[in-house]
Design a protein around this motif. Structure first.
Motif, PDB file in Angstrom:
ATOM      1  N   GLY A   1       0.774  -1.232   0.000  1.00 62.83           N
ATOM      2  CA  GLY A   1       0.000   0.000   0.000  1.00 62.83           C
ATOM      3  C   GLY A   1       0.804   1.279   0.000  1.00 62.83           C
ATOM      4  O   GLY A   1       0.251   2.353   0.224  1.00 62.83           O
ATOM      5  N   PHE A   2       2.073   1.201  -0.276  1.00 58.88           N
ATOM      6  CA  PHE A   2       2.923   2.386  -0.313  1.00 58.88           C
ATOM      7  C   PHE A   2       3.120   2.850  -1.746  1.00 58.88           C
ATOM      8  O   PHE A   2       3.051   2.056  -2.681  1.00 58.88           O
ATOM      9  N   ASP A   3       3.396   4.144  -1.908  1.00 58.14           N
ATOM     10  CA  ASP A   3       3.833   4.667  -3.200  1.00 58.14           C
ATOM     11  C   ASP A   3       5.340   4.511  -3.287  1.00 58.14           C
ATOM     12  O   ASP A   3       6.057   4.694  -2.294  1.00 58.14           O
ATOM     13  N   VAL A   4       5.822   4.190  -4.468  1.00 56.90           N
ATOM     14  CA  VAL A   4       7.246   3.931  -4.673  1.00 56.90           C
ATOM     15  C   VAL A   4       7.744   4.798  -5.817  1.00 56.90           C
ATOM     16  O   VAL A   4       7.036   5.020  -6.800  1.00 56.90           O
ATOM     17  N   PHE A   5       8.969   5.277  -5.685  1.00 59.28           N
ATOM     18  CA  PHE A   5       9.623   6.023  -6.747  1.00 59.28           C
ATOM     19  C   PHE A   5      10.939   5.336  -7.046  1.00 59.28           C
ATOM     20  O   PHE A   5      11.806   5.227  -6.188  1.00 59.28           O
ATOM     21  N   LEU A   6      11.073   4.835  -8.272  1.00 57.60           N
ATOM     22  CA  LEU A   6      12.265   4.123  -8.708  1.00 57.60           C
ATOM     23  C   LEU A   6      12.702   4.721 -10.048  1.00 57.60           C
ATOM     24  O   LEU A   6      12.334   4.227 -11.112  1.00 57.60           O
ATOM     25  N   PRO A   7      13.457   5.839 -10.012  1.00 62.55           N
ATOM     26  CA  PRO A   7      13.801   6.524 -11.261  1.00 62.55           C
ATOM     27  C   PRO A   7      14.767   5.719 -12.127  1.00 62.55           C
ATOM     28  O   PRO A   7      15.662   5.037 -11.622  1.00 62.55           O
ATOM     29  N   THR A   8      14.554   5.813 -13.442  1.00 62.28           N
ATOM     30  CA  THR A   8      15.409   5.125 -14.407  1.00 62.28           C
ATOM     31  C   THR A   8      15.915   6.121 -15.443  1.00 62.28           C
ATOM     32  O   THR A   8      15.367   7.201 -15.607  1.00 62.28           O
ATOM     33  N   ILE A   9      16.966   5.719 -16.146  1.00 66.24           N
ATOM     34  CA  ILE A   9      17.494   6.513 -17.250  1.00 66.24           C
ATOM     35  C   ILE A   9      17.613   5.611 -18.472  1.00 66.24           C
ATOM     36  O   ILE A   9      17.817   4.400 -18.346  1.00 66.24           O
ATOM     37  N   ASP A  10      17.475   6.208 -19.646  1.00 67.88           N
ATOM     38  CA  ASP A  10      17.622   5.480 -20.903  1.00 67.88           C
ATOM     39  C   ASP A  10      19.102   5.418 -21.267  1.00 67.88           C
ATOM     40  O   ASP A  10      19.788   6.435 -21.254  1.00 67.88           O
ATOM     41  N   THR A  11      19.576   4.226 -21.598  1.00 61.92           N
ATOM     42  CA  THR A  11      20.969   4.037 -21.993  1.00 61.92           C
ATOM     43  C   THR A  11      21.021   3.096 -23.190  1.00 61.92           C
ATOM     44  O   THR A  11      20.020   2.518 -23.589  1.00 61.92           O
ATOM     45  N   LYS A  12      22.198   2.939 -23.727  1.00 63.23           N
ATOM     46  CA  LYS A  12      22.439   1.964 -24.793  1.00 63.23           C
ATOM     47  C   LYS A  12      23.543   1.032 -24.314  1.00 63.23           C
ATOM     48  O   LYS A  12      24.528   1.464 -23.738  1.00 63.23           O
ATOM     49  N   LYS A  13      23.351  -0.266 -24.572  1.00 60.20           N
ATOM     50  CA  LYS A  13      24.344  -1.276 -24.203  1.00 60.20           C
ATOM     51  C   LYS A  13      24.707  -2.064 -25.445  1.00 60.20           C
ATOM     52  O   LYS A  13      23.856  -2.341 -26.296  1.00 60.20           O
ATOM     53  N   PHE A  14      25.955  -2.440 -25.548  1.00 62.24           N
ATOM     54  CA  PHE A  14      26.412  -3.269 -26.657  1.00 62.24           C
ATOM     55  C   PHE A  14      26.238  -4.720 -26.252  1.00 62.24           C
ATOM     56  O   PHE A  14      26.870  -5.203 -25.319  1.00 62.24           O
ATOM     57  N   PHE A  15      25.333  -5.422 -26.945  1.00 58.09           N
ATOM     58  CA  PHE A  15      24.977  -6.788 -26.575  1.00 58.09           C
ATOM     59  C   PHE A  15      24.774  -7.605 -27.845  1.00 58.09           C
ATOM     60  O   PHE A  15      24.053  -7.183 -28.747  1.00 58.09           O
ATOM     61  N   ASN A  16      25.410  -8.759 -27.936  1.00 63.62           N
ATOM     62  CA  ASN A  16      25.318  -9.625 -29.118  1.00 63.62           C
ATOM     63  C   ASN A  16      25.659  -8.877 -30.404  1.00 63.62           C
ATOM     64  O   ASN A  16      24.935  -8.919 -31.391  1.00 63.62           O
ATOM     65  N   SER A  17      26.760  -8.167 -30.378  1.00 71.73           N
ATOM     66  CA  SER A  17      27.296  -7.448 -31.536  1.00 71.73           C
ATOM     67  C   SER A  17      26.405  -6.323 -32.053  1.00 71.73           C
ATOM     68  O   SER A  17      26.492  -5.939 -33.216  1.00 71.73           O
ATOM     69  N   GLN A  18      25.512  -5.808 -31.231  1.00 68.75           N
ATOM     70  CA  GLN A  18      24.699  -4.665 -31.640  1.00 68.75           C
ATOM     71  C   GLN A  18      24.297  -3.841 -30.420  1.00 68.75           C
ATOM     72  O   GLN A  18      24.316  -4.324 -29.301  1.00 68.75           O
TER      73      GLN A  18
END
Length: 124
Positions: A23-40
């Motif tokens: 029953g609580f409100d939660v704040f979990l901020p995220t950022i957009d990034t790029k990762k090199f995975f499987n040659s792309q």
């Protein structure tokens, strides 16, 4: 009243789910990034504060003890002297929520090398 909890390693989403179920409100901020995975390059999201989650008590101080035993939560950050949880002001949460994180790819387009070995490259 927002407080800060430390989560178990790589368990932010589990902690968020279980705290919301209580029953609580939660704040979990995220950022957009790029990762090199499987040659792309892949678009991904990362947590802005890995290992931490913001919880809004909003008058549920009586449930504070149960948060310590929530799956995914390691501990509630408290003042060592008073034993009270550290309070995060609403304006700080609002500032974090309103900030636009600079996309590293748009920043790279603005880089121009004027001196050195890489002077012939206009964009990295």
């Amino acid at each position: 009243m927002w407080i800060l909890a430390q989560t178990k390693s790589k368990r932010e989403k589990v902690a968020e789910f279980n705290v919301i179920n209580q029953g609580f409100d939660v704040f979990l901020p995220t950022i957009d990034t790029k990762k090199f995975f499987n040659s792309q390059w892949k678009d991904t999201k990362e947590f802005l504060f890995p290992g931490y989650i913001f919880i809004n008590l909003k008058g549920n101080m009586d449930k504070l003890g149960s948060l310590s035993y929530t799956t995914g939560i390691l501990k509630i950050l408290v003042d060592r002297i008073s034993g009270h949880p550290h309070v995060i002001q609403q304006d700080i949460i609002n500032n974090i929520n309103s900030k636009k994180v600079i996309n590293i790819n748009t920043l790279r387009k603005q880089i121009c090398i004027n001196y050195g070995v890489l002077v012939t490259i206009s964009h990295l």
